[in-house]
Write a protein that holds these residues in place. Structure first.
Motif, short mmCIF file in Angstrom:
data_model
loop_
_atom_site.label_atom_id
_atom_site.label_comp_id
_atom_site.label_asym_id
_atom_site.label_seq_id
_atom_site.Cartn_x
_atom_site.Cartn_y
_atom_site.Cartn_z
N ASN A 1 0.81 -1.21 0.00
CA ASN A 1 0.00 0.00 0.00
C ASN A 1 0.85 1.27 0.00
OD1 ASN A 1 -2.29 -1.75 0.34
ND2 ASN A 1 -1.77 -1.90 2.50
N TRP B 1 0.19 9.00 4.15
CA TRP B 1 -1.25 8.77 4.15
C TRP B 1 -1.96 9.81 3.29
CZ3 TRP B 1 -3.41 4.45 5.48
CH2 TRP B 1 -2.82 3.64 6.44
N TRP C 1 -12.52 0.73 2.58
CA TRP C 1 -11.37 0.08 1.96
C TRP C 1 -10.93 -1.04 2.89
CZ3 TRP C 1 -7.68 2.26 -1.97
CH2 TRP C 1 -8.30 3.23 -2.79
N GLU D 1 -0.75 0.78 9.89
CA GLU D 1 -1.87 0.67 8.96
C GLU D 1 -3.12 0.16 9.68
OE1 GLU D 1 -1.11 -0.76 5.03
OE2 GLU D 1 1.02 -0.28 5.15
N SER E 1 -7.02 2.89 10.98
CA SER E 1 -8.45 2.60 10.95
C SER E 1 -9.22 3.41 11.98
CB SER E 1 -8.68 1.11 11.19
OG SER E 1 -8.06 0.32 10.21
N SER F 1 -9.27 7.14 10.01
CA SER F 1 -9.93 7.24 8.70
C SER F 1 -11.37 6.76 8.77
CB SER F 1 -9.16 6.41 7.68
OG SER F 1 -9.85 6.34 6.45
N TRP G 1 -10.75 3.60 5.78
CA TRP G 1 -9.72 2.57 5.91
C TRP G 1 -10.14 1.59 6.99
CZ3 TRP G 1 -5.46 2.00 2.85
CH2 TRP G 1 -4.45 1.12 3.28
#
Length: 322
Positions: A82, A96, A113, A129, A133, A136, A139
């Motif tokens: 990613n 990001w 996503w 990552e 969450s 976002s 995400w």
């Protein structure tokens, strides 16, 4: 009037002949229209993408937005890698913004996503990552490996199970040196979790899919690479035992569809920015080195996959039928 009609038909026939003649000379198919089913569970499958917009990332993102609007997609699945070159250091890393938020700006892509981690994401802090969450609104990565269940047609007795796995720690070569932060992983625990998750799937689950970064078959440069063979040796017996319908992967920067001897379908979508050479294998149904992604439409009866390039051309279409 008859003369006009005859002339029109002659001109039309001539135009059709010219089109087919050009197609034969160039070997290029005439772009097909994207098939749309608003009643289906629609999602985009893409991977290997975070390059701050470079190497066609922006162009692919723009086409993803157009396709997502046309098909009214429900979510996006990423197959890993990613963030290049070495992942993100925290949930506040500037990448990001530069590789995600400022690139996938279309309103149609403001959906959930569902990502998995790739080997490049292990260059810094893979847990960042997961942490993103909490910041976002789109995400959705609750852990390094996790599951999602979706109802088909609003029917809770007709479901699709998606098992999102973390393939990098399953490959021994990544434990050499300090380039990948995999040394704190318990790969045995994850494999046990994968098998238990598939074994305990609800009777309402009609489709089973596994999403991971590393493929177990590929017509790219890693056909017999250590990573490919490791994933195949470790996971293929489990997928076969529990009748997984398809394995969705990335890692190879190309677009591929293969059907293994055991009947398991393998889709590789790893060309959302860079693309690298790919060829046809004996088990290949499609293989293309081109920037693009896949649009998937899932119903109780059909799993339709359309491979779309960054210009919007439909390169390949296939479907699995229950």
């Amino acid at each position: 009037m008859k003369n006009v009609s005859v002339k029109f038909l002659v001109l039309l026939a001539g135009a059709i002949l010219v089109v087919f003649s050009l197609q034969a000379q160039t070997g290029k198919a005439i772009p097909a229209q994207v098939q749309v089913n608003p009643q289906a569970l629609n999602f985009i499958l893409m991977g290997d993408w975070g390059r701050v917009g470079a190497d066609h990332q922006k162009e692919v993102a723009a086409q993803m937005g157009k396709t997502a609007e046309t098909a009214d997609v429900d979510f996006v699945i990423t197959t890993g890698d990613n963030f290049y070159p070495e992942g993100v250091v925290s949930e506040f890393d500037p990448l990001w913004r530069y590789s995600f938020e400022d690139i996938y700006t279309a309103f149609s892509l403001q959906r959930d996503w569902h990502p998995v981690l790739g080997n490049h994401d292990y260059g810094s802090n893979p847990d960042a990552e997961v942490a993103y969450s909490k910041i976002s609104r789109r995400w959705r990565m609750p852990a390094r490996y996790y599951t999602e269940v979706f109802n088909l047609g609003g029917d809770t007795t007709q479901q699709a199970l998606f098992v999102f796995i973390d393939t990098t720690p399953l490959i021994k070569s990544y434990y050499k040196g300090k380039g990948h932060k995999v040394h704190d992983q318990d790969s045995t625990a994850q494999v046990k979790w994968i098998e238990q998750t598939l074994a305990k799937a609800s009777p309402n689950v009609k489709w089973k899919f596994v999403v991971g970064h590393h493929p177990m078959y590929t017509g790219g440069g890693r056909t017999e690479g250590n990573d490919t063979r490791a994933i195949r040796r470790m996971l293929e017996p489990i997928f076969e035992k529990y009748k997984v319908d398809a394995f969705l992967a990335g890692h190879e920067h190309s677009l591929q569809h293969m059907v293994a001897a055991n009947g398991l379908n393998h889709f590789i979508s790893g060309a959302a920015s860079e693309h690298t050479p790919a060829r046809m294998l004996p088990i290949s149904k499609f293989s293309k080195s081109e920037y693009g992604f896949m649009l998937v439409s899932l119903t109780r009866e059909k799993f339709l996959v359309q491979v779309i390039d960054y210009k919007g051309a439909v390169l390949y279409t296939t479907q699995l039928v229950k």
